[in-house]
Structures are given as C-alpha cells and as structure tokens.
Write an enzyme that holds these catalytic residues in place. Structure first.
Site: not given
Ligand code: 13P
Length: 244
Positions: A7, A9, A93, A95, A161, A167, A206
């Site tokens: 992903n 983003k 997601h 976010e 997640e 992150g 992560s």
């Molecule tokens: P990270 O791997 O940067 O923690 O992000 C995870 C994520 O949100 C994947 O959709």
C-alpha cells in the site's frame, strides 16, 4: 495461499513508480501459491498495471466509489479502476475511516460495487489503541465484519491492521495477532457458511522483512498488507520472497 500487498498510500512520483516496478521485478519471482499486489495512487494505476500485471501481480485501487459514475467530484469509480488496470480495491483502510469519515454503511455499497465490477475487495479492519486498552478489540472487529451480513459472501481478502501499529514501528505482538486472526476466521466462517471459499487474512502494521517470517508462522496469517517497507523495492521483493 499467501498474499503480500504494497500500500503506497500517497507516496511516489510517476517516475519513481516506474523505477520501483523495474527494480522490484528484477528482484522477484512469484512462487506457486503466492499472490502479490501493489496499491499505488490513482495517477500511477495505468503505469503500474502495464508493468506488473503481465508478471502475474495484482493492482489494487486504494479506494473506490460505490456509484459507477456521476457528480462525485474527486472520486473514482469501480469501473474506472478496472479501466485503469486494477484487479482489486482496498476498502475500509483505517486512514479512510479515521481521516475521511468512511462508514460501514458506505462499505456495504462499496463491497457490492467492487463485486459487480469484478474487483477483489481487500477489506481492512482494526482497532484503535483506546479500543484495545478498553478491551473492545474483538467487539470492534466483529462490528467491522458485520457488513458481510449485508453483502453476503463473495471473493474477498481481509487485512487485520491494528491502527496503533500502522506507521509506528510498533508491530502487534504474536499473541495479539494470533487472537485477532483466530477471531476473524471464526467470524468469517459464519458469514461464509455453506461456501467453499477460504478468505485469506493478512496482517498489516509495521511489517518489515525482519519481522515477516515470524508473522507468517502465526496460525491464520496468510500474508501482509505493507505500507512503509513496501516503498523500497528490495524490501518489498524480500517480503514477497518470504511469503513464497
Ligand atoms: P505501515 O506498514 O507503514 O505500518 O502501514 C501499514 C498499512 O497501513 C498498510 O495498509
């Protein structure tokens, strides 16, 4: 089946995306039983799709609107994602849920629309730190999966997640992952009763090449949805290799 999805983003330029794909494809070969995919920003969907789909990778949109077309400024529809070369779409997601007000009611429509346009939904679920600390993790996961009672069963991948692990460099501990994945499997078994389909359950938050092998050893962890580490082609290739 093992699944690893990048992903990206809101990262990378068009040229960086091209260089990534060329580099990554030079490093990777997909093992039998391994599925890999990339979810780039919309502006790079065509490019990434042209480069990686001939090699057997999936391309996912990072979101999609439930309506096929119309006056929805700033949105992209499921048929437009297909048109741009996608085979799937990330939905729900954290976010999107936290920053853009994505609701379960909208997700019911989006999952149905994805199926209508032959896109594989990758449904993301997970609890916040406050919810975990309040002992609500499994309730939250159960509520987020309850949309499947409205959509019915269909082709689907799910990613667990935990929001506090995204992150942050703070991956969930193995027993936390094991508990959540076992609960998700039991819940999916109810919604998919009477079907043969086995939904792969990915872990996200992560994930790095250093920790992925341990994660893959946890029961019901079918792979990873990867943010930060997926922006480095060598790291993403290493993750795909570990899954194979
Ligand atoms: P990270 O791997 O940067 O923690 O992000 C995870 C994520 O949100 C994947 O959709």
């Amino acid at each position: 089946m093992r699944c690893v999805v990048a992903n990206w983003k809101m990262n990378l330029s068009f040229e960086e995306a091209r260089t990534f794909c060329e580099d990554f494809l030079g490093h990777v070969s997909l093992g039998a039983g391994t599925e890999a995919g990339i979810a780039p920003p919309y502006t790079m969907l065509h490019l990434v799709s042209d480069l990686v789909r001939p090699k057997g990778l999936h391309v996912f949109g990072q979101n999609g609107h439930a309506e096929p077309k119309g006056a929805f400024t700033g949105e992209v529809s499921m048929p437009q994602l297909r048109d741009a070369g996608c085979s799937g779409v990330l939905l729900g997601h954290s976010e999107r849920r936290q920053l853009f007000g994505e609701t379960d009611a909208a997700l019911i429509k989006k999952v149905k629309a994805a199926w209508q346009w032959d896109l594989l939904p990758l449904l993301c679920i997970g609890e916040t730190l406050e919810q975990r600390d309040a002992g609500q993790t499994l309730d939250v996961l159960g509520q987020q999966l309850a949309i499947l009672g409205e959509t019915g069963p269909g082709p689907l991948w799910v990613a667990y997640e935990p929001v506090w692990a995204i992150g942050t460099g703070r991956r969930a501990e193995a027993p936390q992952v094991a508990e959540a994945h076992a609960f998700i499997r039991a819940t999916l078994n109810r919604y998919f009763a009477g079907t043969e389909y086995q939904v792969p359950i990915l872990y996200g938050g992560s994930v790095t090449p250093e920790t992925f092998t341990e994660l893959l050893g946890i029961p019901e962890v079918a792979g990873g949805l990867v943010g930060g580490a997926s922006l480095d082609p060598a790291k993403f290739a290493a993750l795909v290799k570990q899954a194979g």
